[in-house]
Every structure is written in structure tokens, then in C-alpha cells.
Design a protein around this motif. Structure first.
Motif, PDB file in Angstrom:
ATOM      1  N   UNK A   1     -30.998  10.646   2.161  1.00 43.46           N
ATOM      2  CA  UNK A   1     -32.348  10.729   2.728  1.00 43.46           C
ATOM      3  C   UNK A   1     -33.397  10.148   1.791  1.00 43.46           C
ATOM      4  N   UNK A   2     -33.215  10.328   0.498  1.00 43.83           N
ATOM      5  CA  UNK A   2     -34.138   9.746  -0.474  1.00 43.83           C
ATOM      6  C   UNK A   2     -34.059   8.218  -0.455  1.00 43.83           C
ATOM      7  N   UNK A   3     -32.836   7.669  -0.374  1.00 44.35           N
ATOM      8  CA  UNK A   3     -32.679   6.212  -0.284  1.00 44.35           C
ATOM      9  C   UNK A   3     -33.340   5.678   0.975  1.00 44.35           C
ATOM     10  N   UNK A   4     -33.130   6.370   2.084  1.00 41.89           N
ATOM     11  CA  UNK A   4     -33.733   5.976   3.358  1.00 41.89           C
ATOM     12  C   UNK A   4     -35.256   5.952   3.250  1.00 41.89           C
ATOM     13  N   UNK A   5     -35.821   7.017   2.708  1.00 37.94           N
ATOM     14  CA  UNK A   5     -37.278   7.119   2.562  1.00 37.94           C
ATOM     15  C   UNK A   5     -37.826   6.033   1.647  1.00 37.94           C
ATOM     16  N   UNK A   6     -37.181   5.840   0.517  1.00 33.03           N
ATOM     17  CA  UNK A   6     -37.672   4.845  -0.441  1.00 33.03           C
ATOM     18  C   UNK A   6     -37.599   3.437   0.134  1.00 33.03           C
ATOM     19  N   UNK A   7     -36.513   3.136   0.841  1.00 30.12           N
ATOM     20  CA  UNK A   7     -36.394   1.808   1.440  1.00 30.12           C
ATOM     21  C   UNK A   7     -37.485   1.592   2.485  1.00 30.12           C
ATOM     22  N   UNK A   8     -37.731   2.591   3.328  1.00 31.25           N
ATOM     23  CA  UNK A   8     -38.781   2.444   4.344  1.00 31.25           C
ATOM     24  C   UNK A   8     -40.141   2.191   3.710  1.00 31.25           C
ATOM     25  N   UNK A   9     -40.396   2.818   2.572  1.00 31.37           N
ATOM     26  CA  UNK A   9     -41.694   2.671   1.911  1.00 31.37           C
ATOM     27  C   UNK A   9     -41.811   1.398   1.082  1.00 31.37           C
ATOM     28  N   UNK A  10     -40.680   0.887   0.561  1.00 30.17           N
ATOM     29  CA  UNK A  10     -40.733  -0.201  -0.414  1.00 30.17           C
ATOM     30  C   UNK A  10     -39.758  -1.336  -0.104  1.00 30.17           C
ATOM     31  N   UNK A  11     -39.458  -1.576   1.149  1.00 27.02           N
ATOM     32  CA  UNK A  11     -38.423  -2.540   1.523  1.00 27.02           C
ATOM     33  C   UNK A  11     -38.667  -3.935   0.945  1.00 27.02           C
ATOM     34  N   UNK A  12     -39.878  -4.409   1.049  1.00 26.31           N
ATOM     35  CA  UNK A  12     -40.164  -5.768   0.590  1.00 26.31           C
ATOM     36  C   UNK A  12     -39.992  -5.887  -0.925  1.00 26.31           C
ATOM     37  N   UNK A  13     -40.466  -4.885  -1.654  1.00 28.05           N
ATOM     38  CA  UNK A  13     -40.340  -4.899  -3.109  1.00 28.05           C
ATOM     39  C   UNK A  13     -38.873  -4.820  -3.535  1.00 28.05           C
TER      40      UNK A  13
END
Length: 175
Positions: free
Chosen positions: A149-161
Motif C-alpha cells: 500500500x505504501x508503494x502504491x501511494x508513493x507511486x500515485x503521488x510521485x510517478x513522474x519523478x
């Protein structure tokens, strides 16, 4: 209590809701439509709720799976009535719509899901697209749900970076 705004009656609230629904890029939940409609002091929660229900009942809007969308009938009536909305209300609605539509488009381009595995652990599937094609797709296996869930959240917030960092790491350079 007196409200201050340019919207004075329920008919104008309906015009505003249709104006917004005609311009949002995809069906939206109640809360999003409400937030977009609160662009004038004359719109309150109860008036908004009543008008929204009326527009669904009269088939100007549809409600499916908790999402509201404009119908062809609603789109036609919106086009006819939008000029009766005060200019300042339309401009405020347009500003709110621009931000909302940007967020909706980004959400459609950045995908992240978590699935439990039969063998234990969790599979995290991440993808990033532009309007033309999928730029990246990545599947990761992690042992715990909280990690997934943390990976999912972080990717949604910072996908481009994250995409840029992956490319830089693969090229062995800082981008």
C-alpha cells in the motif's frame, strides 16, 4: 442567515451544475460535483443536494456506481442556459474545473494496484502513460500488505519523478 453570491435560486443552481457536468472530463462522485459547485456564496449544501437529485430525476444527469455524468438532454439544456449564469460564477467554475480535470486526467494516466498472491505476499502493479502510449509498466512482489500500500501511494503521488529516476539509474546518469 443571508448568503452572499450571484446565484439566487434553485434554477440557477441547476444551470451551474449542468455547466460543470458538461465540462468535467469524466463522471465524478457527489463530493467532487459539490466542491466544484460551491464556487458562489449563493450555493449551499441543501440547495445543491436537492437540485442534483432533481437533475437526475429529470434525466439531465445520470447516477451510476456513485458517479454523476451529464446526459445528452443535460448537455443540450446546459448549452442553452449557460449564458444566464453570471460571468464571475462561470470564471470561478472554470478555474475549479481546470484543476479538477487535471487531477482526473493524471489519475487516468497513473495506475497502481495491489493484489494478494496465492503463494503469499502482494503484487504491486504500477504503470505510467501519456496520452499516446504506456511509458512504463512495473510489477513488484512484496511480503506485506502495508509495504504494498505504501508503494502504491508513493507511486500515485510521485510517478513522474520515479520514472525519471529509473531512467537515470538505467542510463547510469543523473537526469
Amino acid at each position: 442567515m443571508t448568503s452572499f453570491g450571484f446565484i439566487n435560486d434553485k434554477l440557477e443552481i441547476k444551470f451551474l451544475i449542468l455547466y460543470i457536468a458538461a465540462r468535467v472530463v469524466e463522471p465524478v462522485p457527489f463530493e467532487a460535483l459539490q466542491d466544484l459547485s460551491m464556487c458562489d456564496g449563493g450555493v449551499d449544501y441543501f440547495g445543491f443536494s436537492e437540485c442534483l437529485a432533481d437533475l437526475v430525476r429529470t434525466e439531465h444527469l445520470t447516477l451510476s456506481d456513485g458517479l454523476y455524468a451529464i446526459t445528452d438532454k443535460g448537455r443540450r439544456n446546459s448549452a442553452v442556459c449557460e449564458s444566464s449564469l453570471p460571468y464571475s460564477v462561470r470564471m470561478e467554475a472554470e478555474q475549479r474545473l481546470a484543476l479538477c480535470n487535471e487531477q482526473l486526467k493524471r489519475r487516468a494516466l497513473v495506475k497502481a494496484s495491489v493484489q494478494p498472491r496465492d503463494k503469499g505476499g502482494y503484487e504491486v502493479t504500477l504503470s505510467l502513460s501519456d496520452e499516446l502510449d504506456e511509458l512504463m509498466s512495473l510489477r513488484l512482489l512484496v511480503p506485506r500488505q502495508d509495504m504494498a500500500l505504501e508503494l502504491q501511494k508513493r507511486f500515485r503521488n510521485e510517478a513522474e519523478e520515479l520514472y525519471s529516476k529509473i531512467l537515470a539509474d538505467l542510463y547510469g546518469k543523473t537526469m
